[in-house]
Design an enzyme around this catalytic site. Sequence first.
Site: not given
Ligand code: UGA
Ligand code: MN
Length: 306
Positions: A170, A256
Site C-alpha cells: 500500500d 524493524e
Molecule cells: C506498518 C508497517 O509499515 C508495516 O511494515 C508493518 O508490517 C505493519 O505496520 C505491522 O503492524 O506489522 P501498516 O500500514 O499498519 O504498516 O500495515 P499494512 O500495510 O496493513 O500491512 C503491511 C503489509 O502486510 C502489507 O503489504 C499488507 O498487504 C500485508 N498484510 C497485512 C498481510 O499480508 N496480511 C494481513 O493480514 C495484513
Molecule cells: Mn501499510
Amino acid sequence: MKSLLFSRFLLLLPWVLIVIIVLDMDSSRAPLPALSPRGGAEGGSGGARPPAPRRRPEAGLPTIYAITPTYSRPVQKAELTRLANTFRQVSRLHWILVEDAAARSELVTRFVAGAGLPCTHLHVPTPRRYKRPGLPRATEQRNAGLAWLRQRHQHLPPPQPGVLFFADDDNTYSLELFQEMRTTRKVSVWPVGLVGGRRYERPVVENGKVVGWYTGWRADRPFAIDMAGFAVSLQVILSHPKAVFKRRGSQPGMQESDFLKQITTVEELEPKANNCTKVLVWHTRTEKVNLANEPKYHLDTVNIEV
Ligand code: UGA
Ligand code: MN
C-alpha cells in the site's frame, strides 16, 4: 573584369549562406541515439532507421529484490497495479510477492502473469492466532521471501550483487528511491513520509553517520524506522542465515528493530537520500472501501474481477 567577378560573388553569397543554414538545421535535427526500453519487447518500431546497437546499461547493476506481503481484500488488485506500474520502470527489479493465504489465489496468479516484470509468487498463511489487531502483520510472508532468496542463492558462487527491500503493497515509491538503494553496501536507510504520527520520520545524520532518529512515536526503538525505510544487501542476508522476523515477543513497530539488530548496528548504517533529507517513499494507507450497497447475492449478468 574584377568588378564582374565581384558582382557574381555578391550574387552567389546569399545562396551559399542559405545552403549552409539549411544543412546545419538538418544535422541538429538528426535523431538522438535511441535508449532501448528496459526489458521491453525489442523491434516493431516501424521506422526505416537501422536498429540502435544493443546496449545493456543495466547488465552490471545489482538486482533489487522487493518482498511484498499481500492479502485478499477489495483493494488488493488496485494496490498491486499501482506497485507494478512503479516497479516495471525499475531496471533489474525482481518482485517477490508473498500472499497471506493457504494457496495461491487466482487473482494474484493472473496478475503476476501479466505484470510485465520478473516475479516470484509465493504464499504462506498467517496462523489464525496472529490475525488480531495490535499484532505485527506479514511476519510469515516476509520470512518466506527471505527463505526463497537464501535458497535461490545458496548454490551460486559469490559475488551476487543484490539488494533486498521490503515493499508493502500500500505504500508509494518514487523511482529515485531505487537509484538510492541500488548502491547499498550493507544496510542503507532513508526518510519515510507520512508515518509515526508525523509528516515524516528520518534518521538524523551527522558527518555522514546516523546518530539518532527524528520520530514522534516510540523514540526508544533501537532503529526508529518503518519497514519502508531501509534496504539490505544480499550478501548481508546470506551471511546472516538466521536473521528472520520473529513472532515471539514481537510488538507492532518493533519488527524493524528486531530484524535490523540481528544484522547491523546504528553506527554501520549507510544514509541515503542526501543524508536522509529527502522523502522518496510514503507510508500511504488505502481507505477501506464502502461496499454498503454491494448485493448479498450475485445480481449482475457477468462476473467481473475487481
Ligand atoms: C506498518 C508497517 O509499515 C508495516 O511494515 C508493518 O508490517 C505493519 O505496520 C505491522 O503492524 O506489522 P501498516 O500500514 O499498519 O504498516 O500495515 P499494512 O500495510 O496493513 O500491512 C503491511 C503489509 O502486510 C502489507 O503489504 C499488507 O498487504 C500485508 N498484510 C497485512 C498481510 O499480508 N496480511 C494481513 O493480514 C495484513
Ligand atoms: Mn501499510
